[in-house]
Scaffold this active site. Structure first.
Site, PDB file in Angstrom:
ATOM      1  N   LYS A 190       9.278  -7.471   7.740  1.00 30.31           N
ATOM      2  CA  LYS A 190       9.325  -6.043   7.379  1.00 30.31           C
ATOM      3  C   LYS A 190      10.319  -5.268   8.255  1.00 30.31           C
ATOM      4  O   LYS A 190      10.965  -4.348   7.778  1.00 30.31           O
ATOM      5  CB  LYS A 190       7.915  -5.433   7.459  1.00 30.31           C
ATOM      6  CG  LYS A 190       6.928  -5.994   6.429  1.00 30.31           C
ATOM      7  CD  LYS A 190       7.306  -5.654   4.980  1.00 30.31           C
ATOM      8  CE  LYS A 190       6.199  -6.019   4.004  1.00 30.31           C
ATOM      9  NZ  LYS A 190       6.539  -5.744   2.600  1.00 30.31           N
ATOM     10  N   TYR A 233       5.251 -11.621  10.043  1.00 25.98           N
ATOM     11  CA  TYR A 233       5.176 -10.504   9.084  1.00 25.98           C
ATOM     12  C   TYR A 233       6.003  -9.331   9.606  1.00 25.98           C
ATOM     13  O   TYR A 233       6.778  -8.727   8.860  1.00 25.98           O
ATOM     14  CB  TYR A 233       3.713 -10.112   8.869  1.00 25.98           C
ATOM     15  CG  TYR A 233       3.523  -9.068   7.792  1.00 25.98           C
ATOM     16  CD1 TYR A 233       3.755  -9.367   6.459  1.00 25.98           C
ATOM     17  CD2 TYR A 233       3.096  -7.781   8.108  1.00 25.98           C
ATOM     18  CE1 TYR A 233       3.578  -8.411   5.462  1.00 25.98           C
ATOM     19  CE2 TYR A 233       2.920  -6.825   7.120  1.00 25.98           C
ATOM     20  CZ  TYR A 233       3.153  -7.142   5.805  1.00 25.98           C
ATOM     21  OH  TYR A 233       2.984  -6.189   4.821  1.00 25.98           O
ATOM     22  N   SER A 246       7.630  -1.402   2.445  1.00 31.72           N
ATOM     23  CA  SER A 246       7.593  -2.000   3.776  1.00 31.72           C
ATOM     24  C   SER A 246       6.153  -1.963   4.266  1.00 31.72           C
ATOM     25  O   SER A 246       5.221  -2.403   3.561  1.00 31.72           O
ATOM     26  CB  SER A 246       8.562  -1.238   4.681  1.00 31.72           C
ATOM     27  OG  SER A 246       8.550  -1.715   5.989  1.00 31.72           O
TER      28      SER A 246
HETATM   29  N1  NAP Z   1      -2.466  -4.572   1.784  1.00 31.96           N
HETATM   30  C1  NAP Z   1      -1.958  -4.397   2.998  1.00 31.96           C
HETATM   31  O1  NAP Z   1      -2.635  -4.538   4.033  1.00 31.96           O
HETATM   32  C2  NAP Z   1      -0.504  -3.972   3.125  1.00 31.96           C
HETATM   33  C3  NAP Z   1      -0.157  -3.145   4.210  1.00 31.96           C
HETATM   34  C4  NAP Z   1       1.161  -2.741   4.333  1.00 31.96           C
HETATM   35  C5  NAP Z   1       2.112  -3.178   3.414  1.00 31.96           C
HETATM   36  N2  NAP Z   1       1.742  -4.008   2.381  1.00 31.96           N
HETATM   37  C6  NAP Z   1       2.779  -4.442   1.447  1.00 31.96           C
HETATM   38  O2  NAP Z   1       2.487  -3.901   0.175  1.00 31.96           O
HETATM   39  C7  NAP Z   1       3.062  -4.739  -0.840  1.00 31.96           C
HETATM   40  C8  NAP Z   1       2.025  -4.987  -1.932  1.00 31.96           C
HETATM   41  O3  NAP Z   1       0.958  -5.726  -1.412  1.00 31.96           O
HETATM   42  P1  NAP Z   1      -0.567  -5.450  -1.839  1.00 31.96           P
HETATM   43  O4  NAP Z   1      -1.211  -4.768  -0.706  1.00 31.96           O
HETATM   44  O5  NAP Z   1      -0.628  -4.836  -3.179  1.00 31.96           O
HETATM   45  O6  NAP Z   1      -1.130  -6.969  -1.863  1.00 31.96           O
HETATM   46  P2  NAP Z   1      -1.314  -8.003  -3.091  1.00 31.96           P
HETATM   47  O7  NAP Z   1      -2.411  -7.539  -3.975  1.00 31.96           O
HETATM   48  O8  NAP Z   1      -1.447  -9.354  -2.453  1.00 31.96           O
HETATM   49  O9  NAP Z   1       0.042  -7.912  -3.909  1.00 31.96           O
HETATM   50  C9  NAP Z   1       1.189  -8.663  -3.585  1.00 31.96           C
HETATM   51  C10 NAP Z   1       1.959  -8.937  -4.852  1.00 31.96           C
HETATM   52  O10 NAP Z   1       3.149  -9.673  -4.497  1.00 31.96           O
HETATM   53  C11 NAP Z   1       3.234 -10.771  -5.372  1.00 31.96           C
HETATM   54  N3  NAP Z   1       4.027 -11.871  -4.843  1.00 31.96           N
HETATM   55  C12 NAP Z   1       3.771 -12.687  -3.787  1.00 31.96           C
HETATM   56  N4  NAP Z   1       4.745 -13.607  -3.667  1.00 31.96           N
HETATM   57  C13 NAP Z   1       5.623 -13.373  -4.679  1.00 31.96           C
HETATM   58  C14 NAP Z   1       6.836 -13.968  -5.094  1.00 31.96           C
HETATM   59  N5  NAP Z   1       7.357 -15.039  -4.467  1.00 31.96           N
HETATM   60  N6  NAP Z   1       7.481 -13.453  -6.174  1.00 31.96           N
HETATM   61  C15 NAP Z   1       6.974 -12.386  -6.836  1.00 31.96           C
HETATM   62  N7  NAP Z   1       5.825 -11.790  -6.508  1.00 31.96           N
HETATM   63  C16 NAP Z   1       5.164 -12.272  -5.434  1.00 31.96           C
HETATM   64  C17 NAP Z   1       1.804 -11.177  -5.648  1.00 31.96           C
HETATM   65  O11 NAP Z   1       1.780 -11.972  -6.812  1.00 31.96           O
HETATM   66  P3  NAP Z   1       0.875 -13.291  -7.014  1.00 31.96           P
HETATM   67  O12 NAP Z   1      -0.391 -12.788  -7.653  1.00 31.96           O
HETATM   68  O13 NAP Z   1       1.686 -14.152  -7.907  1.00 31.96           O
HETATM   69  O14 NAP Z   1       0.652 -13.891  -5.643  1.00 31.96           O
HETATM   70  C18 NAP Z   1       1.190  -9.791  -5.841  1.00 31.96           C
HETATM   71  O15 NAP Z   1       1.439  -9.328  -7.139  1.00 31.96           O
HETATM   72  C19 NAP Z   1       3.556  -5.999  -0.122  1.00 31.96           C
HETATM   73  O16 NAP Z   1       4.950  -5.905   0.071  1.00 31.96           O
HETATM   74  C20 NAP Z   1       2.829  -5.944   1.212  1.00 31.96           C
HETATM   75  O17 NAP Z   1       3.556  -6.610   2.230  1.00 31.96           O
HETATM   76  C21 NAP Z   1       0.440  -4.385   2.218  1.00 31.96           C
END
Ligand code: NAP
Length: 272
Positions: A151, A147, A132
């Site tokens: 979540k 967003y 989340s």
């Molecule tokens: N970074 C932040 O600020 C933050 C903060 C709080 C929570 N989060 C959460 O943490 C999780 C991981 O994000 P991250 O920070 O590691 O960012 P990230 O590097 O952008 O990783 C997101 C991943 O999700 C994949 N994805 C997007 N759409 C998809 C789909 N339709 N089917 C399958 N995979 C898909 C992306 O793949 P592609 O390469 O194919 O796009 C990528 O592998 C997410 O749920 C995000 O909401 C992030």
């Protein structure tokens, strides 16, 4: 026998780091991503198998679950990590951007959970770890309503499922981190914009600047997030919710200590 973890969204960021961490712990890893043909890092590990998965595509969900079970026999833990952000004024959002936000972060998780339930029931249990955000338990950034919606919905889904899955020995966990380094989240944001409507411009500029200029002291260490996931998967922690980082903790402390009207106004004032 080695345990097996199935992870969505392992092409970058937290998903990739989690896949590598579990591979190094000796787990089998079913690492899923939309474009496996581009992957060069996870392919270096003998105990990682890569499967194609766009979580919004029901056929791919079914096929990847089937292939992972065929490859490893039993999946113990599923990490629903795939996610993206849609930011900007709701008024300016394109219809498909609204749907896509929900489709990936919320419906995508539902798709994966539903396909794993028969497998977990047949095995007498399993665990879903849903990634989340502190944006799933509180609001913090203007123009992030979609967003937040995705979540908050994920949080409600996970809590609500507790009652029907607990009797089946299927466990649920939520990880609520803030922004962290080493991911593509910012680059993957869909911004809702329309040059002909200027009413939101000031707020938009402030939020974009905030995201662009967030210094590393405001970001969580991604390894801390991975360690929290591992603590749940290995049974070291039994916390239903794990809130990570100073930003989220500070916001939740404020939220829990004042009436919601005061909380909302405090956040709003900080963007004046
Ligand atoms: N970074 C932040 O600020 C933050 C903060 C709080 C929570 N989060 C959460 O943490 C999780 C991981 O994000 P991250 O920070 O590691 O960012 P990230 O590097 O952008 O990783 C997101 C991943 O999700 C994949 N994805 C997007 N759409 C998809 C789909 N339709 N089917 C399958 N995979 C898909 C992306 O793949 P592609 O390469 O194919 O796009 C990528 O592998 C997410 O749920 C995000 O909401 C992030």
């Amino acid at each position: 026998m080695n345990k097996t973890i199935f992870i969505t969204g392992t092409s970058s960021g937290l998903g990739k780091l989690t896949a590598i961490h579990f591979a190094k712990l000796g787990w089998n890893v079913a690492a899923t991503m939309r474009t496996p043909e581009k992957e060069t890092e996870l392919t270096q590990y003998d105990n990682i198998k890569i499967f194609k998965l766009d979580v919004t595509n029901l056929e791919q969900v079914a096929a990847s679950v089937e292939q992972a079970v065929a490859a490893f026999g039993k999946i113990d833990v599923v990490v629903n990590n795939a996610g993206m952000g849609t930011y900007g004024p709701l008024e300016l959002a394109k219809e498909d951007a609204i749907d896509w936000q929900f489709a990936v972060n919320t419906r995508g998780t539902i798709n994966v959970i539903r396909k794993f339930l028969p497998h977990f029931r047949a095995n007498g249990g399993g665990m879903f770890i849903n990634i989340s955000s502190f944006m799933g338990v509180t609001t913090a950034v203007p123009l992030g309503s979609l967003y937040n919606m995705s979540k908050f919905a994920l949080e409600g889904l996970t809590e609500g499922l507790y009652y029907e899955l607990k009797p089946l020995n299927i466990e649920l966990r939520l990880i609520e981190q803030g922004g962290s380094e080493g991911n593509n989240f910012k680059e993957n944001i869909t911004w809702n914009k329309d040059a002909s409507i200027t009413a939101y411009d000031d707020l938009m500029t402030k939020v974009e600047n905030l995201m662009e200029n967030a210094d590393s002291s405001q970001l969580d260490n991604p390894q801390v997030i991975v360690d929290a996931i591992a603590a749940q998967a290995t049974g070291e922690s039994k916390k239903f919710r794990t809130l990570i980082g100073d930003a989220g903790s500070g916001l939740m402390a404020l939220r829990n200590s004042v009436p919601i009207e005061e909380y909302l106004e405090t956040i709003a004032q900080s963007y004046k």
